[in-house]
Design a protein around this motif. Structure first.
Motif, PDB file in Angstrom:
ATOM      1  N   ASP A  92       0.862  -1.184   0.000  1.00 55.81           N
ATOM      2  CA  ASP A  92       0.000   0.000   0.000  1.00 55.81           C
ATOM      3  C   ASP A  92       0.895   1.230   0.000  1.00 55.81           C
ATOM      4  N   PHE A  93       0.305   2.376   0.328  1.00 60.09           N
ATOM      5  CA  PHE A  93       1.104   3.592   0.236  1.00 60.09           C
ATOM      6  C   PHE A  93       1.749   3.975   1.569  1.00 60.09           C
ATOM      7  N   SER A  94       1.700   3.043   2.543  1.00 59.69           N
ATOM      8  CA  SER A  94       2.288   3.376   3.841  1.00 59.69           C
ATOM      9  C   SER A  94       3.809   3.448   3.710  1.00 59.69           C
ATOM     10  N   LYS A  95       4.432   4.062   4.722  1.00 55.99           N
ATOM     11  CA  LYS A  95       5.860   4.292   4.628  1.00 55.99           C
ATOM     12  C   LYS A  95       6.656   2.987   4.651  1.00 55.99           C
ATOM     13  N   GLU A  96       6.154   2.000   5.443  1.00 61.24           N
ATOM     14  CA  GLU A  96       6.914   0.742   5.547  1.00 61.24           C
ATOM     15  C   GLU A  96       6.904  -0.012   4.219  1.00 61.24           C
ATOM     16  N   ALA A  97       5.779   0.126   3.505  1.00 57.36           N
ATOM     17  CA  ALA A  97       5.657  -0.653   2.267  1.00 57.36           C
ATOM     18  C   ALA A  97       6.308   0.066   1.090  1.00 57.36           C
ATOM     19  N   LEU A 120       6.909  -1.229  -2.705  1.00 55.96           N
ATOM     20  CA  LEU A 120       6.090  -0.633  -3.763  1.00 55.96           C
ATOM     21  C   LEU A 120       6.971  -0.205  -4.924  1.00 55.96           C
ATOM     22  N   TYR A 121       8.084   0.438  -4.599  1.00 59.38           N
ATOM     23  CA  TYR A 121       8.995   0.869  -5.665  1.00 59.38           C
ATOM     24  C   TYR A 121       9.473  -0.323  -6.479  1.00 59.38           C
ATOM     25  N   LEU A 122       9.821  -1.405  -5.779  1.00 53.87           N
ATOM     26  CA  LEU A 122      10.314  -2.572  -6.504  1.00 53.87           C
ATOM     27  C   LEU A 122       9.249  -3.124  -7.440  1.00 53.87           C
ATOM     28  N   VAL A 123       8.004  -3.171  -6.947  1.00 56.64           N
ATOM     29  CA  VAL A 123       6.938  -3.717  -7.789  1.00 56.64           C
ATOM     30  C   VAL A 123       6.701  -2.798  -8.987  1.00 56.64           C
ATOM     31  N   LEU A 124       6.672  -1.497  -8.740  1.00 60.27           N
ATOM     32  CA  LEU A 124       6.457  -0.570  -9.857  1.00 60.27           C
ATOM     33  C   LEU A 124       7.589  -0.695 -10.867  1.00 60.27           C
ATOM     34  N   PHE A 125       8.803  -0.809 -10.365  1.00 65.42           N
ATOM     35  CA  PHE A 125       9.951  -0.945 -11.259  1.00 65.42           C
ATOM     36  C   PHE A 125       9.831  -2.226 -12.088  1.00 65.42           C
TER      37      PHE A 125
END
Ligand code: HEM
Ligand SMILES: [Cu+2]
Lengths: 117, 687
Positions: free
Chosen positions: A73-78, A82-87
Motif C-alpha cells: 500500500d502507500f504506507s511508509k513501511e511498504a 512498492l517501488y520494486l513492484v512498480l519498477f
C-alpha cells in the motif's frame, strides 16, 4: 507474518487486520473473476468492448491481490516494496511493448499484416 | 531408442582422430585429453595429499559466503585459462596460410565456446564470486539472506561449466556463435547435440544467476547494519544492488528463448521456424533483451570495484558519491531500452533504429559521469600504484577508447557498415577486458587478504598488469583497423593479404595476454609460497575506507564479532581518524550460522545429470534427474536442524584477540605498504 512465531496470538489486532484483508482480497477476486465470465458469456457487448472490460477487470484484480496478499500500500513501511513492484512493471512493459513494437515494425516491412506475425 | 539416447561411440573425443586423422581432429582429441588428464591429475593430487576430506568438509559443503565466493572465482579462473587458450588457437589459425590448420567446423566451435565460456563461465562466476565475498562485509551482514540457495546457485553454475567442459570429451559444442541464432541452430541445420549443449549449460547457469540476483537484492534490502540507509552504502554495494536487479530481470528472456529453441528442436514446435508461422527474428529480439542488460551485469560490479580501489589508493574519499550512485541507477534502467542496437541490420524501419540509436548514445552520459568521478577522485591525491590501482587506471584509459567506438556503433548508419565485422569484435573486447576482467583482477588483488590473510605478490602482479595491458592493445587495436577495411568476424581464414600484418600483430598480442595470465598464475604460486612474509593479520593492509577493512585478515567465519554502528558513510575512516585501531564493539549476542551441508552439491549434481540427459535425449535418465532434484530440495525444506550457534562469549573472545593483535602490531607508514613490514593496519598519520 510475525504472529506465527511470536506469542501475540490469534486475537491480536494485527492478526484481525491481516485476516480481514485476506478475506476482502479473496472475495473481491472471486467477484471480479465472475464478472469477467458473465461479461463474456452474456454476449451483450461487442467483442472489442468485452475484451477491454475483461482486461481492466484483470488489472483491477492484480492491484487488489497486491494489496491484500502482498501487503502493498502507500504506507511508509511498504514504500521500498512498492517501488520494486512498480519498477518490475516498468521493465515488463518495456520488454513486452518493445517486443511487440519491433516485431510489428519488421512485419510491416515484409508486407505482412500485423496478424501474420 | 536406447537408454543412452543419441550417444554413440563417435561422440567420444579420440574416436574421430582415428577415423579421420588430421591436425584439426588431433587438436580436438588433445583438448579432450587435457580435460580428462587434468581431471585425473587433480584426483590423484587430492588422493596423494589426503585432501578429499578437507575439500569436502571445508569447501564443497560450505554455506559461508566468502568461501562460496572463492569457489566461484576459482571456477572463473579455470575457465579463463580455457577461454584464452582457445583465443590463441583462433589467432594462430588466422595467421597460418589459408585454409589454416583447423577445419571450418572446428574453428566455429572454438569461437562459439570461447564466447559462451567468457561470458557465462568466466565473467558471470567471477563477478558473482567477488560480490559474494565483499558485499555482505560492506553492509555489515553476517551472510547472504539465503545461504542455502546461494550454494545451490554455485553448484548450478559449476554444473553448467562442467557440461561445456564435457563437450570436449563427449560429442561437440555448437557452431553458431555465443548468440546461437536460429534458423542455423534449428534442428535442420544443426542436427547434432551441439546446440543442446549450449541450451542446457546456459539453462543451469542462468537459473543459478537469477537465484543469485534474488539473493543479493534481498540481502541488501534486509541485512544492512542497523542505521545504514541505502545512501550510506558503499558504491560497490550500490553496483551490486543494480546488478542484482538486472540479473533478476535479464536472465529470464534468455532462459525462455533458449527453452523455446529446445522445444523447436526436440518437440517439433515452430517458434523460430519461418515455414510454420514462427519467426526467427524474435529469437534475436529476445536474446538481446537479455544480452544488453547482461553487458551491464558484467560491467557494473567492476565499476563498483574501481570506485573502492581508486579512493583507497588515492588517499581520498570518492568524488561525487551521489552523482555516482545516480549514474549507476540510470545505467541500470537505460540498459533495458537499447537492445535493438545489436540488430540494426535485421530489417526494421530507419525510424525505429534511430530511436534505439539515440537511446544507446544516452547511456554514454552516465558512464561519462563516472569516468569524471574517478578522475576527480585521483586529482591531487597521493597516488600509490599497487597492482589493483594499476588495473584501475589502465581500465579508465582503455575503457574510454572502447566507449568512443561504442558511440560510433550506436549510429545505425555506421553500424550498417561495421555490423558483424572485426571492428565490432574489437569494440566489445575493448569494453569487456578492461571493464570486466581488469575490474575483477583489481578486486582479487585488493580483497584477497580478507579471504586468505596474506597479500598477493606485488612484483608478479605488476608484471601481469603490463602484460595484459600491452597484450590487449596488441590483440585488439589491429582488429579495429582490419574491421574498417572490411574483415568480417567469425571467419576461419582470410585470403586478403592486406590483413596479414595486422593479424600477426594480433597474434603477438594474444600471446602477450597469455603471458599475462601465466604471470598471474605465478603470482598466486609465489604468494602462497611466501605467505608467511605477506601475512597481514591485523587487517587493513592498504589504509582502506570500507568497513570490511575493520576486520582482521582472514575474516572469521562469522564476519563481524558485533555488527558495526553505522554512524556515517565511512565509520572505519572516522574511527581511524579518531586514533582508534579497532572499531568499538556494539553488543555481543549469540548468533546462528547455517551448518555445512552436502545438499546443494547433490542438487547441482542431479541437475547436471538431468541437463546432460536432455542433451543426449536420454529421456528416462532426465526424468529421474529432474525428480531427484526436487526431492532433494524438499528433504532440505523439512530439515529443521540446520543452524549452529556461535555464543556471545566466543564472539567476545574473538574481538579481544583481534584487539590484542592489533595493539601489538607495530605501526608503519604508507611508504612501506608493499614491503614485508606491512602486517596490516598501516596508516598515513602514524610515525
Ligand atoms: C583474453 C584475451 C582474448 C582474446 C585474445 C580473444 C580473442 C577472440 C577472438 C579471436 C574471437 C573471434 C573473433 C571472430 O569472430 O573472428 C573472439 C570472440 C569473442 N570473444 Fe574473445 N578474446 C579474449 C577475451 C575475451 C573476454 C574476456 C571475453 C568476455 C568476457 C570475450 C568474449 C568474446 C565473445 C562474446 C566473442 C564472440 C564469439 C562469437 O562470435 O560468438 N573474449 N575473441
Ligand atoms: Cu548492447
Amino acid at each position: 507474518m510475525d504472529y506465527i512465531n511470536s506469542d501475540v496470538g490469534m486475537d491480536s489486532a494485527e492478526y484481525k487486520h491481516d485476516m480481514a484483508r485476506y478475506v476482502w482480497g479473496f472475495a473481491l477476486s472471486v467477484v471480479l473473476t465472475l464478472a469477467g465470465v458473465v461479461i463474456v458469456a452474456g454476449g451483450v457487448f461487442s467483442t472489442g468492448l468485452a475484451w477491454s472490460i475483461v482486461g481492466i477487470l484483470g488489472i483491477a484484480q492484480l492491484v487488489i491481490q497486491f494489496w491484500a496478499f502482498m501487503h502493498l500500500d502507500f504506507s511508509k513501511e511498504a514504500r521500498p516494496d512498492l517501488y520494486l513492484v512498480l519498477f518490475t512493471f516498468l521493465l515488463i512493459i518495456l520488454m513486452a511493448a518493445g517486443t511487440v513494437w519491433v516485431l510489428a515494425d519488421l512485419a510491416s516491412r515484409m508486407g505482412m499484416g500485423a496478424g501474420s506475425m | 531408442m536406447s537408454i543412452l539416447g543419441s550417444l554413440d561411440w563417435n561422440d567420444i573425443f579420440i574416436v574421430p582422430f582415428f577415423t579421420d586423422p588430421s591436425l584439426s581432429t588431433g587438436i580436438a582429441a588433445g583438448a579432450g585429453g587435457i580435460v580428462v588428464l587434468g581431471a585425473l591429475a587433480v584426483m590423484v593430487l587430492l588422493t596423494v595429499k589426503g585432501w578429499w576430506k578437507p575439500l569436502w568438509s571445508n569447501w564443497i559443503t560450505t554455506l559461508d559466503h566468502k568461501k562460496i565466493g572463492v569457489i566461484y572465482i576459482v571456477l572463473a579462473l579455470i575457465m579463463l585459462i580455457r577461454g584464452v587458450l582457445e583465443a590463441v588457437v583462433m589467432r594462430a589459425q588466422q595467421v597460418s596460410p589459408a585454409p589454416g590448420f583447423l577445419s571450418v567446423e572446428h574453428h566455429a566451435e572454438l569461437f562459439s565456446t570461447h564466447g559462451t565460456i567468457m561470458i557465462f563461465f568466466v565473467a558471470m562466476p567471477f563477478l558473482t564470486g567477488v560480490i559474494n565475498v565483499v558485499m555482505p562485509l560492506q553492509i555489515g551482514a553476517r551472510d547472504m539472506e539465503f545461504p542455502f540457495m546461494n550454494a545451490v546457485s554455485l553448484w548450478l553454475s559449476i554444473g553448467g561449466a562442467a557440461l561445456v567442459m564435457a563437450s570436449l570429451v563427449v560429442g561437440h559444442f555448437e557452431t553458431g556463435g555465443w548468440t546461437a541464432y536460429p534458423p542455423y541452430t534449428g534442428i535442420k541445420l544443426s542436427p547434432n547435440e551441439g546446440v543442446d549443449y549450449w541450451i542446457w549449460s546456459l539453462g543451469l547457469t542462468s537459473v543459478g544467476s537469477t537465484l543469485s540476483g534474488i539473493n543479493f537484492l534481498v540481502t541488501i534490502y534486509k541485512q544492512r547494519a542497523p542505521g545504514m540507509k541505502l545512501f550510506d552504502m558503499s558504491i560497490f554495494a550500490w553496483a551490486t544492488l543494480c546488478t542484482a536487479i538486472l540479473m533478476i530481470f535479464a536472465m529470464m528472456p534468455l532462459t525462455v528463448a533458449s527453452l523455446m529453441l529446445a522445444l523447436d528442436r526436440q518437440a517439433g514446435f515452430h517458434f523460430f521456424t519461418a515455414t510454420q508461422g514462427g519467426n526467427m527474428m524474435n529469437f534475436a529480439n529476445m536474446f538481446w533483451l537479455f544480452g544488453h542488460p547482461e553487458v551491464y551485469i558484467l560491467i557494473l560490479p567492476a565499476f563498483g570495484v574501481f570506485s573502492e580501489v581508486i579512493p583507497t589508493f588515492s588517499g581520498k574519499k570518492i568524488y561525487g558519491y551521489t552523482s555516482l550512485v545516480w549514474a549507476t541507477i540510470a545505467i541500470a534502467v537505460l540498459s533495458f531500452t537499447v537492445w535493438v542496437h545489436h540488430f540494426f541490420t535485421m530489417g526494421q524501419t530507419a525510424h525505429l533504429n534511430a530511436i534505439f540509436g539515440i537511446a544507446t548514445m544516452t547511456i554514454g552520459v552516465p558512464t561519462g559521469v563516472k569516468v569524471f568521478n574517478w578522475m576527480l577522485t585521483m586529482w591531487r591525491g597521493k597516488l600509490r600504484f599497487s597492482t589493483a590501482m594499476l588495473f584501475s587506471t589502465g581500465f579508465i584509459f582503455t575503457f574510454v577508447i572502447g566507449g568512443i567506438t561504442g558511440v560510433m556503433l550506436a549510429n545505425p548508419t555506421i553500424d550498417f557498415a561495421t555490423h558483424n565485422s572485426l571492428f565490432l569484435v574489437a569494440h566489445f573486447h575493448n569494453m569487456l577486458i578492461p571493464g570486466l576482467l581488469f575490474g575483477m583482477f583489481a578486486a582479487v588483488n585488493y580483497w584477497f587478504p580478507l579471504c586468505f590473510g596474506f597479500r598477493l605478490d606485488e612484483k608478479w602482479g605488476r608484471r601481469s598488469f603490463w602484460l595484459w595491458m600491452i597484450g590487449f592493445y596488441g590483440a585488439f587495436m589491429p582488429l579495429y583497423a582490419i574491421g574498417l577495411m572490411g574483415a568480417p568476424r567469425r571467419m576461419a581464414f582470410f585470403t586478403e593479404p592486406a590483413y596479414f600484418p595486422w593479424l600477426v600483430i594480433a597474434m603477438l598480442g594474444a600471446l602477450c595476454v597469455l603471458a599475462g595470465l601465466t604471470a598471474q598464475i605465478i603470482q598466486v604460486w609465489v604468494s602462497v609460497k611466501n605467505r608467511e612474509s605477506l601475512m597481514v593479520p591485523a587487517g587493513d593492509p592498504w589504509d582502506g575506507r570500507g568497513i570490511e577493512w575493520s576486520l582482521g585478515c582472514p575474516v572469521p567465519e562469522y564476519d563481524f564479532s558485533t555488527i558495526p554502528a553505522m554512524t556515517s558513510r565511512e565509520p572505519w575512516v572516522d574511527a581511524k581518524e579518531a586514533g582508534k585501531r579497532v572499531m568499538d564493539p556494539t553488543e555481543f549476542v549469540d548468533i546462528h550460522l547455517p551448518k555445512p551441508t552436502g545438499m546443494p552439491f547433490l542438487v547441482g549434481l542431479v541437475a547436471t545429470l538431468f541437463a546432460f540427459a536432455m542433451i543426449f535425449q536420454m529421456w528416462l535418465i532426465a526424468a529421474v534427474g529432474f525428480v531427484a532434484m526436487w526431492v532433494l530440495v524438499l528433504i532440505r525444506s523439512y530439515d529443521t536442524d540446520w543452524e549452529e550457534t556461535v555464543t556471545a562469549e566466543e564472539l567476545r573472545e574473538g574481538y579481544e584477540a583481534h584487539k590484542r593483535l592489533v595493539e601489538t602490531t607495530p605501526q608503519i607508514r604508507l611508504d612501506d605498504e608493499f614491503t614485508t613490514k606491512n602486517r596490516g593496519l598501516i596508516m598515513e598519520t602514524q610515525v
